[in-house]
Design a protein around this motif. Structure first.
Motif, PDB file in Angstrom:
ATOM      1  N   ASP A 327      35.719 -26.027  79.123  1.00  0.00           N
ATOM      2  CA  ASP A 327      35.127 -24.871  79.630  1.00  0.00           C
ATOM      3  C   ASP A 327      35.663 -23.290  80.302  1.00  0.00           C
ATOM      4  N   LEU A 328      36.921 -24.796  80.929  1.00  0.00           N
ATOM      5  CA  LEU A 328      37.613 -23.342  81.492  1.00  0.00           C
ATOM      6  C   LEU A 328      38.529 -22.133  80.592  1.00  0.00           C
ATOM      7  N   ASP A 329      39.072 -22.823  79.198  1.00  0.00           N
ATOM      8  CA  ASP A 329      39.310 -22.356  77.556  1.00  0.00           C
ATOM      9  C   ASP A 329      38.217 -20.549  78.017  1.00  0.00           C
ATOM     10  N   ALA A 330      36.813 -21.383  77.709  1.00  0.00           N
ATOM     11  CA  ALA A 330      35.663 -20.421  76.951  1.00  0.00           C
ATOM     12  C   ALA A 330      35.847 -19.878  78.023  1.00  0.00           C
ATOM     13  N   GLU A 331      35.577 -19.556  79.130  1.00  0.00           N
ATOM     14  CA  GLU A 331      35.143 -18.691  80.261  1.00  0.00           C
ATOM     15  C   GLU A 331      36.566 -17.723  79.850  1.00  0.00           C
ATOM     16  N   PHE A 332      37.683 -18.187  79.928  1.00  0.00           N
ATOM     17  CA  PHE A 332      39.006 -17.167  79.712  1.00  0.00           C
ATOM     18  C   PHE A 332      39.332 -16.393  78.765  1.00  0.00           C
ATOM     19  N   VAL A 333      39.018 -17.237  77.733  1.00  0.00           N
ATOM     20  CA  VAL A 333      38.798 -16.410  76.452  1.00  0.00           C
ATOM     21  C   VAL A 333      37.939 -14.926  76.145  1.00  0.00           C
ATOM     22  N   ARG A 334      36.916 -15.883  77.534  1.00  0.00           N
ATOM     23  CA  ARG A 334      35.248 -14.416  77.429  1.00  0.00           C
ATOM     24  C   ARG A 334      36.132 -13.365  78.194  1.00  0.00           C
ATOM     25  N   THR A 335      36.493 -13.631  79.133  1.00  0.00           N
ATOM     26  CA  THR A 335      37.400 -12.791  80.733  1.00  0.00           C
ATOM     27  C   THR A 335      38.242 -11.583  79.631  1.00  0.00           C
ATOM     28  N   MET A 336      39.181 -12.574  79.049  1.00  0.00           N
ATOM     29  CA  MET A 336      39.960 -11.399  78.145  1.00  0.00           C
ATOM     30  C   MET A 336      39.377 -10.576  77.913  1.00  0.00           C
ATOM     31  N   SER A 337      38.201 -11.221  77.428  1.00  0.00           N
ATOM     32  CA  SER A 337      37.627 -10.261  75.761  1.00  0.00           C
ATOM     33  C   SER A 337      37.168  -8.712  76.473  1.00  0.00           C
ATOM     34  N   LEU A 338      36.769  -8.735  78.299  1.00  0.00           N
ATOM     35  CA  LEU A 338      35.238  -8.485  78.540  1.00  0.00           C
ATOM     36  C   LEU A 338      37.132  -7.381  79.268  1.00  0.00           C
ATOM     37  N   LEU A 339      38.364  -7.877  79.720  1.00  0.00           N
ATOM     38  CA  LEU A 339      39.103  -7.282  80.532  1.00  0.00           C
ATOM     39  C   LEU A 339      40.118  -6.535  79.351  1.00  0.00           C
ATOM     40  N   GLY A 340      39.352  -6.604  77.674  1.00  0.00           N
ATOM     41  CA  GLY A 340      40.166  -5.544  76.842  1.00  0.00           C
ATOM     42  C   GLY A 340      41.406  -6.280  76.705  1.00  0.00           C
ATOM     43  N   CYS A 341      41.819  -7.405  76.614  1.00  0.00           N
ATOM     44  CA  CYS A 341      43.143  -8.000  76.289  1.00  0.00           C
ATOM     45  C   CYS A 341      42.863  -8.813  75.321  1.00  0.00           C
ATOM     46  N   ARG A 342      44.098  -8.615  73.978  1.00  0.00           N
ATOM     47  CA  ARG A 342      43.953  -9.045  72.857  1.00  0.00           C
ATOM     48  C   ARG A 342      44.575 -10.465  72.983  1.00  0.00           C
ATOM     49  N   THR A 343      45.241 -11.016  73.545  1.00  0.00           N
ATOM     50  CA  THR A 343      46.434 -12.298  73.750  1.00  0.00           C
ATOM     51  C   THR A 343      46.992 -12.494  75.077  1.00  0.00           C
ATOM     52  N   ALA A 344      47.024 -13.069  75.326  1.00  0.00           N
ATOM     53  CA  ALA A 344      47.028 -13.932  76.762  1.00  0.00           C
ATOM     54  C   ALA A 344      48.190 -12.866  77.857  1.00  0.00           C
ATOM     55  N   VAL A 345      49.124 -12.351  77.235  1.00  0.00           N
ATOM     56  CA  VAL A 345      50.466 -11.670  77.153  1.00  0.00           C
ATOM     57  C   VAL A 345      50.688 -10.876  77.824  1.00  0.00           C
ATOM     58  N   GLU A 346      48.932  -9.775  77.497  1.00  0.00           N
ATOM     59  CA  GLU A 346      48.763  -8.328  77.127  1.00  0.00           C
ATOM     60  C   GLU A 346      48.348  -8.602  78.790  1.00  0.00           C
ATOM     61  N   LEU A 347      47.607  -9.973  79.119  1.00  0.00           N
ATOM     62  CA  LEU A 347      47.293  -9.565  80.858  1.00  0.00           C
ATOM     63  C   LEU A 347      48.471  -9.133  81.778  1.00  0.00           C
ATOM     64  N   GLY A 348      47.860  -7.590  82.761  1.00  0.00           N
ATOM     65  CA  GLY A 348      49.258  -8.038  83.560  1.00  0.00           C
ATOM     66  C   GLY A 348      48.750  -7.332  84.629  1.00  0.00           C
ATOM     67  N   PRO A 349      49.388  -6.720  85.724  1.00  0.00           N
ATOM     68  CA  PRO A 349      48.665  -6.504  86.878  1.00  0.00           C
ATOM     69  C   PRO A 349      47.439  -4.979  86.731  1.00  0.00           C
ATOM     70  N   ASP A 350      47.991  -4.298  85.089  1.00  0.00           N
ATOM     71  CA  ASP A 350      46.746  -2.959  85.214  1.00  0.00           C
ATOM     72  C   ASP A 350      45.713  -3.235  84.966  1.00  0.00           C
ATOM     73  N   VAL A 351      45.425  -5.012  84.667  1.00  0.00           N
ATOM     74  CA  VAL A 351      44.008  -5.553  85.164  1.00  0.00           C
ATOM     75  C   VAL A 351      43.290  -5.906  86.067  1.00  0.00           C
ATOM     76  N   LEU A 352      44.207  -5.545  87.172  1.00  0.00           N
ATOM     77  CA  LEU A 352      43.550  -5.882  88.285  1.00  0.00           C
ATOM     78  C   LEU A 352      43.499  -3.994  88.822  1.00  0.00           C
ATOM     79  N   THR A 353      42.796  -4.722  90.497  1.00  0.00           N
ATOM     80  CA  THR A 353      43.601  -3.650  91.211  1.00  0.00           C
ATOM     81  C   THR A 353      43.889  -3.723  91.648  1.00  0.00           C
ATOM     82  N   PRO A 354      44.778  -2.367  92.430  1.00  0.00           N
ATOM     83  CA  PRO A 354      45.897  -2.313  92.839  1.00  0.00           C
ATOM     84  C   PRO A 354      46.198  -2.931  94.075  1.00  0.00           C
TER      85      PRO A 354
END
Ligand SMILES: Cc1cc2nc3c(=O)[nH]c(=O)nc-3n(C[C@H](O)[C@H](O)[C@H](O)COP(=O)(O)O)c2cc1C
Ligand SMILES: CC(C)CC(=O)C(=O)O
Length: 354
Positions: A327-354
Protein backbone atom coordinates in the motif's frame (compact mmCIF):
# COMPACT_ATOMS: atom_id res chain seq x y z
CA UNK A 1 -2.86 2.62 3.60
CA UNK A 2 -2.75 6.18 4.84
CA UNK A 3 -4.69 7.63 7.75
CA UNK A 4 -7.85 5.78 8.67
CA UNK A 5 -6.93 2.44 7.12
CA UNK A 6 -3.64 2.28 8.96
CA UNK A 7 -5.36 3.28 12.19
CA UNK A 8 -7.83 0.43 11.64
CA UNK A 9 -4.94 -2.00 11.13
CA UNK A 10 -3.34 -0.76 14.35
CA UNK A 11 -6.66 -1.28 16.13
CA UNK A 12 -6.79 -4.89 14.85
CA UNK A 13 -3.24 -5.48 16.03
CA UNK A 14 -4.08 -3.97 19.38
CA UNK A 15 -7.00 -6.37 19.84
CA UNK A 16 -4.73 -9.34 19.19
CA UNK A 17 -1.75 -8.32 21.26
CA UNK A 18 -1.33 -8.52 25.03
CA UNK A 19 -1.47 -5.03 26.49
CA UNK A 20 2.21 -4.96 27.47
CA UNK A 21 3.28 -5.85 23.92
CA UNK A 22 1.01 -3.31 22.25
CA UNK A 23 2.29 -0.66 24.65
CA UNK A 24 5.91 -1.61 23.96
CA UNK A 25 5.41 -1.32 20.21
CA UNK A 26 3.25 1.80 20.20
CA UNK A 27 4.85 3.67 23.05
CA UNK A 28 7.62 6.21 23.31
CA UNK A 29 9.62 8.11 25.87
CA UNK A 30 8.08 10.17 28.67
CA UNK A 31 5.00 12.12 27.46
CA UNK A 32 5.34 10.74 23.91
CA UNK A 33 5.39 14.27 22.49
CA UNK A 34 7.97 13.31 19.86
CA UNK A 35 6.02 10.20 18.84
CA UNK A 36 3.09 12.40 17.85
CA UNK A 37 5.22 15.25 16.48
CA UNK A 38 7.08 12.93 14.09
CA UNK A 39 3.83 11.93 12.47
CA UNK A 40 2.20 15.36 12.45
CA UNK A 41 5.24 17.10 10.94
CA UNK A 42 5.09 15.14 7.66
CA UNK A 43 1.43 16.06 7.28
CA UNK A 44 2.23 19.76 7.48
CA UNK A 45 4.39 19.67 4.34
CA UNK A 46 2.34 20.60 1.26
CA UNK A 47 2.95 19.89 -2.41
CA UNK A 48 3.28 22.04 -5.56
CA UNK A 49 2.65 19.53 -8.34
CA UNK A 50 3.72 19.88 -11.97
CA UNK A 51 1.34 18.84 -14.73
CA UNK A 52 1.49 17.51 -18.28
CA UNK A 53 4.42 15.22 -17.68
CA UNK A 54 4.32 11.70 -19.15
CA UNK A 55 4.16 9.55 -16.01
CA UNK A 56 2.86 6.43 -17.75
CA UNK A 57 5.97 4.51 -16.63
CA UNK A 58 6.57 6.08 -13.21
CA UNK A 59 9.45 4.19 -11.57
CA UNK A 60 9.71 4.16 -7.75
CA UNK A 61 13.06 2.31 -7.58
CA UNK A 62 16.08 3.93 -5.97
CA UNK A 63 19.81 3.20 -5.94
CA UNK A 64 21.35 2.81 -2.49
CA UNK A 65 25.02 1.94 -1.83
CA UNK A 66 25.36 0.17 -5.15
CA UNK A 67 22.08 -1.75 -4.99
CA UNK A 68 18.92 -0.93 -6.89
CA UNK A 69 15.95 -1.20 -4.51
CA UNK A 70 12.47 -1.76 -5.93
CA UNK A 71 11.12 0.92 -3.63
CA UNK A 72 12.43 3.64 -1.29
CA UNK A 73 10.47 1.98 1.54
CA UNK A 74 12.74 0.01 3.89
CA UNK A 75 11.68 -2.10 6.88
CA UNK A 76 13.11 -0.39 10.00
CA UNK A 77 14.83 -2.50 12.63
CA UNK A 78 12.41 -3.25 15.44
CA UNK A 79 12.99 -5.73 18.25
CA UNK A 80 11.14 -8.91 19.25
CA UNK A 81 8.84 -9.84 16.35
CA UNK A 82 7.83 -13.15 17.94
CA UNK A 83 5.83 -11.07 20.39
CA UNK A 84 3.63 -10.21 17.40
CA UNK A 85 3.65 -13.48 15.46
CA UNK A 86 5.00 -17.01 16.08
CA UNK A 87 7.21 -16.87 12.94
CA UNK A 88 8.68 -13.56 14.10
CA UNK A 89 11.23 -11.89 11.84
CA UNK A 90 11.05 -14.76 9.31
CA UNK A 91 7.45 -13.72 8.57
CA UNK A 92 8.50 -10.08 8.34
CA UNK A 93 11.31 -10.98 5.94
CA UNK A 94 8.91 -12.88 3.69
CA UNK A 95 6.42 -10.01 3.85
CA UNK A 96 9.12 -7.52 2.87
CA UNK A 97 8.91 -9.24 -0.52
CA UNK A 98 12.13 -8.03 -2.15
CA UNK A 99 12.42 -4.76 -0.27
CA UNK A 100 15.41 -4.00 1.95
CA UNK A 101 14.87 -5.16 5.53
CA UNK A 102 16.95 -4.01 8.46
CA UNK A 103 16.87 -6.73 11.09
CA UNK A 104 17.32 -5.76 14.74
CA UNK A 105 20.19 -7.05 16.88
CA UNK A 106 17.39 -7.95 19.26
CA UNK A 107 15.53 -10.18 16.83
CA UNK A 108 13.82 -13.34 18.02
CA UNK A 109 14.87 -15.25 14.88
CA UNK A 110 18.62 -15.55 14.22
CA UNK A 111 20.03 -13.36 11.47
CA UNK A 112 20.95 -16.27 9.16
CA UNK A 113 17.35 -17.46 9.25
CA UNK A 114 16.07 -13.93 8.58
CA UNK A 115 18.31 -13.71 5.51
CA UNK A 116 17.20 -17.19 4.41
CA UNK A 117 13.54 -16.13 4.59
CA UNK A 118 14.08 -12.83 2.74
CA UNK A 119 13.90 -12.40 -1.02
CA UNK A 120 15.53 -8.97 -0.87
CA UNK A 121 18.66 -7.60 0.80
CA UNK A 122 19.01 -7.66 4.60
CA UNK A 123 21.11 -5.35 6.77
CA UNK A 124 21.83 -6.18 10.40
CA UNK A 125 21.29 -3.42 12.95
CA UNK A 126 23.92 -3.37 15.70
CA UNK A 127 23.98 -2.19 19.25
CA UNK A 128 27.44 -1.97 20.76
CA UNK A 129 27.78 -4.10 23.88
CA UNK A 130 30.08 -3.43 26.83
CA UNK A 131 31.84 -6.55 25.65
CA UNK A 132 32.96 -5.53 22.13
CA UNK A 133 33.60 -9.20 21.42
CA UNK A 134 29.83 -9.72 21.35
CA UNK A 135 29.33 -6.97 18.78
CA UNK A 136 32.18 -8.32 16.70
CA UNK A 137 30.69 -11.81 16.83
CA UNK A 138 27.41 -10.32 15.57
CA UNK A 139 29.28 -8.70 12.69
CA UNK A 140 30.77 -12.10 11.76
CA UNK A 141 27.32 -13.71 11.94
CA UNK A 142 25.90 -10.98 9.70
CA UNK A 143 28.68 -11.43 7.16
CA UNK A 144 28.35 -15.21 7.18
CA UNK A 145 24.57 -14.91 6.76
CA UNK A 146 24.96 -12.73 3.66
CA UNK A 147 23.87 -9.37 5.04
CA UNK A 148 24.89 -6.48 2.77
CA UNK A 149 25.10 -3.67 5.34
CA UNK A 150 25.50 -2.95 9.05
CA UNK A 151 23.38 -0.31 10.74
CA UNK A 152 25.02 1.13 13.83
CA UNK A 153 22.34 2.58 16.09
CA UNK A 154 23.81 5.46 18.08
CA UNK A 155 20.84 6.92 19.95
CA UNK A 156 20.68 4.41 22.82
CA UNK A 157 23.65 5.20 25.11
CA UNK A 158 21.04 4.64 27.82
CA UNK A 159 17.43 3.51 27.49
CA UNK A 160 14.73 6.15 27.07
CA UNK A 161 12.15 6.45 29.83
CA UNK A 162 9.28 4.32 28.55
CA UNK A 163 6.60 4.82 31.15
CA UNK A 164 4.26 2.25 29.67
CA UNK A 165 6.93 -0.47 29.84
CA UNK A 166 7.77 0.45 33.42
CA UNK A 167 4.14 0.28 34.43
CA UNK A 168 3.58 -3.03 32.62
CA UNK A 169 6.86 -4.59 33.80
CA UNK A 170 7.60 -5.29 30.12
CA UNK A 171 9.87 -8.32 29.64
CA UNK A 172 10.39 -11.12 27.13
CA UNK A 173 8.59 -14.32 28.14
CA UNK A 174 10.88 -17.32 28.77
CA UNK A 175 9.61 -18.97 25.58
CA UNK A 176 11.05 -16.22 23.35
CA UNK A 177 14.75 -15.50 23.12
CA UNK A 178 17.04 -12.96 21.55
CA UNK A 179 18.22 -15.41 18.94
CA UNK A 180 21.39 -13.65 17.77
CA UNK A 181 23.14 -14.13 21.09
CA UNK A 182 23.08 -17.88 21.61
CA UNK A 183 26.48 -18.89 22.92
CA UNK A 184 27.46 -15.26 23.46
CA UNK A 185 25.22 -13.79 26.12
CA UNK A 186 22.16 -14.71 28.12
CA UNK A 187 19.30 -14.56 25.65
CA UNK A 188 16.66 -13.21 28.05
CA UNK A 189 16.30 -10.18 30.32
CA UNK A 190 17.50 -9.87 33.90
CA UNK A 191 14.77 -10.14 36.57
CA UNK A 192 13.57 -7.17 38.60
CA UNK A 193 10.83 -4.53 38.77
CA UNK A 194 9.84 -2.06 36.03
CA UNK A 195 10.96 -2.47 32.42
CA UNK A 196 13.09 -5.53 31.71
CA UNK A 197 14.43 -3.77 28.63
CA UNK A 198 15.79 -0.87 30.67
CA UNK A 199 17.59 -3.37 32.93
CA UNK A 200 18.95 -5.17 29.87
CA UNK A 201 20.21 -1.98 28.23
CA UNK A 202 21.78 -0.81 31.51
CA UNK A 203 23.57 -4.12 31.96
CA UNK A 204 24.74 -4.74 28.40
CA UNK A 205 24.96 -1.59 26.28
CA UNK A 206 28.10 0.52 26.20
CA UNK A 207 27.21 4.05 27.37
CA UNK A 208 30.82 5.17 26.82
CA UNK A 209 30.41 4.81 23.05
CA UNK A 210 31.81 7.73 21.06
CA UNK A 211 32.73 8.50 17.45
CA UNK A 212 35.59 6.02 17.55
CA UNK A 213 32.91 3.30 17.43
CA UNK A 214 32.31 4.12 13.76
CA UNK A 215 35.97 3.73 12.83
CA UNK A 216 36.16 0.60 15.01
CA UNK A 217 33.24 -0.93 13.12
CA UNK A 218 34.75 0.08 9.77
CA UNK A 219 38.00 -1.61 10.86
CA UNK A 220 36.36 -4.96 11.60
CA UNK A 221 34.21 -5.30 8.48
CA UNK A 222 34.15 -4.54 4.79
CA UNK A 223 30.37 -4.16 4.79
CA UNK A 224 29.00 -0.64 4.44
CA UNK A 225 28.28 1.04 7.79
CA UNK A 226 25.10 3.07 8.11
CA UNK A 227 24.86 5.25 11.23
CA UNK A 228 21.30 5.42 12.56
CA UNK A 229 20.08 8.05 14.99
CA UNK A 230 21.59 11.29 13.61
CA UNK A 231 19.74 14.29 15.06
CA UNK A 232 22.02 17.24 14.35
CA UNK A 233 23.56 18.57 11.13
CA UNK A 234 27.02 18.67 12.75
CA UNK A 235 26.69 14.99 13.60
CA UNK A 236 25.81 14.33 9.97
CA UNK A 237 29.12 15.96 9.03
CA UNK A 238 30.97 14.03 11.71
CA UNK A 239 29.51 10.80 10.41
CA UNK A 240 30.95 11.54 6.97
CA UNK A 241 34.35 12.33 8.53
CA UNK A 242 34.21 9.14 10.62
CA UNK A 243 33.82 7.07 7.47
CA UNK A 244 30.11 6.22 7.57
CA UNK A 245 28.67 5.10 4.25
CA UNK A 246 25.21 6.52 4.97
CA UNK A 247 23.20 7.94 7.86
CA UNK A 248 19.64 7.60 9.09
CA UNK A 249 18.09 10.77 10.48
CA UNK A 250 16.09 9.29 13.33
CA UNK A 251 14.94 9.94 16.87
CA UNK A 252 14.16 6.25 17.32
CA UNK A 253 10.47 6.82 16.69
CA UNK A 254 10.26 9.11 19.73
CA UNK A 255 11.31 6.29 22.04
CA UNK A 256 14.52 7.82 23.37
CA UNK A 257 14.63 11.59 24.00
CA UNK A 258 11.14 13.03 24.32
CA UNK A 259 10.95 16.57 23.00
CA UNK A 260 13.38 15.74 20.22
CA UNK A 261 12.64 17.59 16.97
CA UNK A 262 10.47 15.76 14.44
CA UNK A 263 12.66 14.20 11.78
CA UNK A 264 10.78 15.98 8.97
CA UNK A 265 12.08 19.33 10.26
CA UNK A 266 15.60 18.09 10.79
CA UNK A 267 16.08 16.19 7.54
CA UNK A 268 16.79 19.16 5.21
CA UNK A 269 19.47 20.51 7.57
CA UNK A 270 21.27 17.16 7.71
CA UNK A 271 20.98 16.77 3.94
CA UNK A 272 22.49 20.24 3.58
CA UNK A 273 25.32 19.45 6.00
CA UNK A 274 26.47 16.25 4.29
CA UNK A 275 26.53 18.00 0.89
CA UNK A 276 25.85 14.88 -1.15
CA UNK A 277 28.87 13.02 0.26
CA UNK A 278 26.69 10.08 1.29
CA UNK A 279 23.03 9.08 1.15
CA UNK A 280 20.75 10.30 3.92
CA UNK A 281 17.85 8.11 5.02
CA UNK A 282 15.10 9.06 7.45
CA UNK A 283 12.51 7.46 9.70
CA UNK A 284 9.90 8.47 12.24
CA UNK A 285 6.18 8.85 11.70
CA UNK A 286 6.10 8.19 7.94
CA UNK A 287 2.67 6.69 7.39
CA UNK A 288 1.71 7.16 3.74
CA UNK A 289 3.13 7.15 0.24
CA UNK A 290 2.68 10.92 0.36
CA UNK A 291 4.99 11.04 3.38
CA UNK A 292 7.53 8.95 1.46
CA UNK A 293 7.39 11.50 -1.39
CA UNK A 294 7.78 14.38 1.08
CA UNK A 295 10.90 12.78 2.56
CA UNK A 296 12.47 12.15 -0.85
CA UNK A 297 11.63 15.69 -1.95
CA UNK A 298 13.48 16.94 1.16
CA UNK A 299 16.56 15.01 0.09
CA UNK A 300 16.24 11.54 1.64
CA UNK A 301 17.37 8.68 -0.59
CA UNK A 302 15.01 6.23 1.10
CA UNK A 303 12.89 5.95 4.24
CA UNK A 304 12.34 3.40 6.98
CA UNK A 305 9.04 2.44 8.48
CA UNK A 306 8.76 0.91 11.94
CA UNK A 307 5.44 0.52 13.75
CA UNK A 308 3.16 0.02 10.70
CA UNK A 309 5.13 -3.14 9.84
CA UNK A 310 4.53 -4.42 13.37
CA UNK A 311 0.80 -3.75 13.05
CA UNK A 312 0.75 -5.68 9.78
CA UNK A 313 2.69 -8.54 11.36
CA UNK A 314 0.45 -8.74 14.42
CA UNK A 315 -2.79 -8.46 12.46
CA UNK A 316 -1.92 -10.62 9.47
CA UNK A 317 1.55 -12.19 9.66
CA UNK A 318 3.57 -12.21 6.46
CA UNK A 319 0.56 -11.13 4.37
CA UNK A 320 -0.14 -8.30 6.77
CA UNK A 321 3.42 -7.01 6.40
CA UNK A 322 3.25 -7.29 2.61
CA UNK A 323 -0.08 -5.48 2.57
CA UNK A 324 1.25 -2.50 4.51
CA UNK A 325 4.33 -2.20 2.30
CA UNK A 326 2.45 -2.72 -0.96
CA UNK A 327 0.00 0.00 0.00
CA UNK A 328 2.81 2.42 0.83
CA UNK A 329 4.45 1.70 -2.52
CA UNK A 330 1.22 2.09 -4.47
CA UNK A 331 0.50 5.39 -2.76
CA UNK A 332 4.04 6.53 -3.42
CA UNK A 333 3.77 5.79 -7.15
CA UNK A 334 0.42 7.58 -7.31
CA UNK A 335 1.86 10.59 -5.47
CA UNK A 336 4.93 10.72 -7.74
CA UNK A 337 2.68 10.59 -10.77
CA UNK A 338 0.40 13.34 -9.50
CA UNK A 339 3.48 15.47 -8.74
CA UNK A 340 4.70 15.05 -12.32
CA UNK A 341 7.77 12.98 -11.38
CA UNK A 342 8.73 9.99 -13.52
CA UNK A 343 11.45 8.65 -11.24
CA UNK A 344 12.06 8.82 -7.52
CA UNK A 345 15.21 10.92 -8.06
CA UNK A 346 13.17 13.61 -9.79
CA UNK A 347 11.51 14.41 -6.47
CA UNK A 348 13.10 17.58 -5.14
CA UNK A 349 12.28 20.70 -3.14
CA UNK A 350 10.56 22.24 -6.18
CA UNK A 351 7.53 19.95 -5.65
CA UNK A 352 7.03 21.33 -2.12
CA UNK A 353 5.73 24.66 -0.85
CA UNK A 354 8.89 26.66 -0.06
C1 LIG B 1 8.86 -1.70 18.96
C2 LIG B 1 10.06 -1.01 18.42
C3 LIG B 1 11.31 -1.59 18.56
C4 LIG B 1 12.44 -0.97 18.03
N1 LIG B 1 13.63 -1.62 18.10
C5 LIG B 1 14.71 -1.07 17.51
C6 LIG B 1 15.93 -1.77 17.48
O1 LIG B 1 16.04 -2.89 17.96
N2 LIG B 1 16.98 -1.15 16.89
C7 LIG B 1 16.90 0.09 16.32
O2 LIG B 1 17.88 0.62 15.81
N3 LIG B 1 15.73 0.77 16.33
C8 LIG B 1 14.65 0.21 16.89
N4 LIG B 1 13.45 0.88 16.85
C9 LIG B 1 13.36 2.17 16.15
C10 LIG B 1 13.00 1.98 14.67
O3 LIG B 1 14.06 1.42 13.95
C11 LIG B 1 12.64 3.28 13.99
O4 LIG B 1 13.67 4.23 14.21
C12 LIG B 1 11.31 3.90 14.42
O5 LIG B 1 10.40 2.91 14.81
C13 LIG B 1 10.75 4.68 13.24
O6 LIG B 1 9.59 5.30 13.59
P1 LIG B 1 8.10 4.76 13.22
O7 LIG B 1 7.85 3.59 14.11
O8 LIG B 1 7.30 5.96 13.60
O9 LIG B 1 8.05 4.43 11.76
C14 LIG B 1 12.32 0.28 17.39
C15 LIG B 1 11.06 0.86 17.24
C16 LIG B 1 9.94 0.24 17.73
C17 LIG B 1 8.59 0.87 17.53
C1 LIG C 1 16.08 0.21 23.50
C2 LIG C 1 16.42 -0.99 22.69
C3 LIG C 1 17.13 -2.02 23.49
C4 LIG C 1 15.26 -1.61 21.97
C5 LIG C 1 14.71 -0.64 21.04
O1 LIG C 1 15.36 -0.21 20.16
C6 LIG C 1 13.40 -0.10 21.26
O2 LIG C 1 12.62 -0.70 21.99
O3 LIG C 1 13.15 0.98 20.75
Amino acid sequence: MAGGELDALEARARERLPRSVYDYYAGGADDEVTVAANRDAWGEITFRPRVLVDVSAADPSVELLGTRLPSPVIVAPTAFHKLAHPDGEAATARGAAGRLMVSSSLSTVAIDQVVAAASGPVWLQLYVFRDRGISEALVRRAEAAGCTGLVLTVDVPVAGNRRRDDHNGFALPDSIEMANFTGLLQSGMPDGGGSGLVRYVGAQFDASLDWSAVSWLKSVTRLPVIVKGIQHPDDGRRAVDAGADAVVVSNHGGRQLDGAEPTAWLLPDVVGAVEGRMPVLVDGGLRSGGDVARALALGARAILVGRPVLWGLAAGGEDGVRGVLDDLDAEFVRTMSLLGCRTAVELGPDVLTP
